[in-house]
Design an enzyme around this catalytic site. Structure first.
Site, short mmCIF file in Angstrom:
data_model
loop_
_atom_site.label_atom_id
_atom_site.label_comp_id
_atom_site.label_asym_id
_atom_site.label_seq_id
_atom_site.Cartn_x
_atom_site.Cartn_y
_atom_site.Cartn_z
CB ALA A 1 -0.77 -0.11 1.35
N GLY B 1 0.54 -5.09 0.50
CA GLY B 1 -0.45 -5.12 -0.50
C GLY B 1 -0.21 -5.95 -1.55
CD GLU C 1 -2.37 -7.67 2.53
OE1 GLU C 1 -1.94 -6.43 1.99
OE2 GLU C 1 -3.10 -7.59 3.62
CD GLU D 1 1.39 -5.34 5.73
OE1 GLU D 1 2.09 -6.33 6.13
OE2 GLU D 1 0.67 -5.39 4.79
#
Ligand code: COA
Length: 257
Positions: free
Chosen positions: A63, A108, A111, A131
């Site tokens: 992200a 992300g 993911e 994260e």
């Protein structure tokens, strides 16, 4: 410049994350573009498989941290829900999806790869859920899809340490199905996608759905789902063609009907 490009290679949609200057970090525009590209594929009956990759030296480095920095809890929740919507659309596509992980697949990015049906990785790929290094937790499926793919203990080690793992380890724990030399990765992923694209599309879609939903059901329900899908396949023209072609010793011509 499109932040997510899409092109057709025959029956295969090649979707490429295209923010190489930010290592394909996922901001709102990129997540929306992923959802848009997936929607286009879903509506195009000519597409029978999808390959997802990244431009430059990353698949996606997570992200977008600069975009997230000003977020409060409300904006963060919206951002997480947007990512989940986009990745669920990808996961639920009726056609098989292959992540060709060419470099960093972090946060992300990891993911997103896990929302694809399987992962082929370059020997240069690096995976991770960093994260916790930022004081946050995964927001786009790292605590759910990653667990299903590699099991609880590996998922906990990856998520709780925030450390990157290399392509060899990703292969050993089943995160990546296969490794390829960097220059071969895309052609191998497209070749695999083309091979699946040549199968009966209704059968491929049904098998994917049964596996997808069966893994979240108990064993009895999963087996019933399979029995229903097996029966339904016999109502298709494709299965008549597939069996007749086999017995006639010729290649089948599937129509998706
Ligand atoms: N969000 C926003 N920008 C990112 C980014 C991210 N997740 N990851 C990389 N970038 C940007 C960098 O800020 C840099 O931009 P700049 O050139 O304008 O300074 C550019 O991409 C290149 O990254 P850089 O860090 O210089 O490359 P590197 O080779 O030294 O390191 C990584 C590569 C992937 C190890 C490093 O970029 C990194 O740790 N990224 C963050 C990973 C992360 O925590 N992801 C999870 C977010 S929840």
């Amino acid at each position: 410049m499109d932040v997510v490009r899409s092109e057709r290679r025959g029956a295969v949609a090649l979707v490429t994350l295209n923010r190489p200057q930010a290592l394909n970090a996922l901001d709102v525009a990129t997540l929306e573009a992923i959802a848009t590209r997936v929607g286009e594929v879903a509506r195009d009956p000519g597409v029978r498989a999808l390959v997802l990759t990244g431009e430059g030296r990353a698949f996606a480095a997570g992200a977008d941290i600069a975009a997230m920095r000003p977020f409060g809890a409300v904006e963060a929740g919206e951002f997480s829900r947007l990512g989940h919507r986009a990745f669920a659309a990808l996961e639920n596509l009726g056609v098989p999806t292959i992540a060709a992980v060419n470099g960093y697949a972090l946060g992300g990015g990891c993911e997103l790869a896990c929302a694809c049906d399987w992962i082929y990785a370059s020997a240069k790929a690096r995976f991770g859920q960093p994260e916790v290094n930022l004081g946050i937790v995964p927001g786009f499926g790292g605590t759910s899809r990653l667990v299903r793919r590699v099991g609880v203990a590996w998922a906990k080690e990856i998520v709780l340490t925030g450390e990157m793992i290399d392509a060899d380890l990703a292969l050993r724990i089943g995160l990546a199905n296969r490794l390829f030399a960097p220059e071969e990765l895309l052609e191998k992923a497209i070749a695999a996608a083309e091979a699946v694209a040549a199968k009966g599309p209704l059968a491929v879609a049904a098998a994917k759905r049964v596996i997808q939903h069966g893994q979240d059901a108990d064993a009895h329900v999963a087996n019933v789902l399979e029995q229903e899908a097996f029966a339904a396949a016999f109502a298709t023209e494709d299965r008549a063609e597939g069996m007749t072609a086999f017995l006639d010793k010729r290649a089948p011509v599937f129509k998706g009907r």
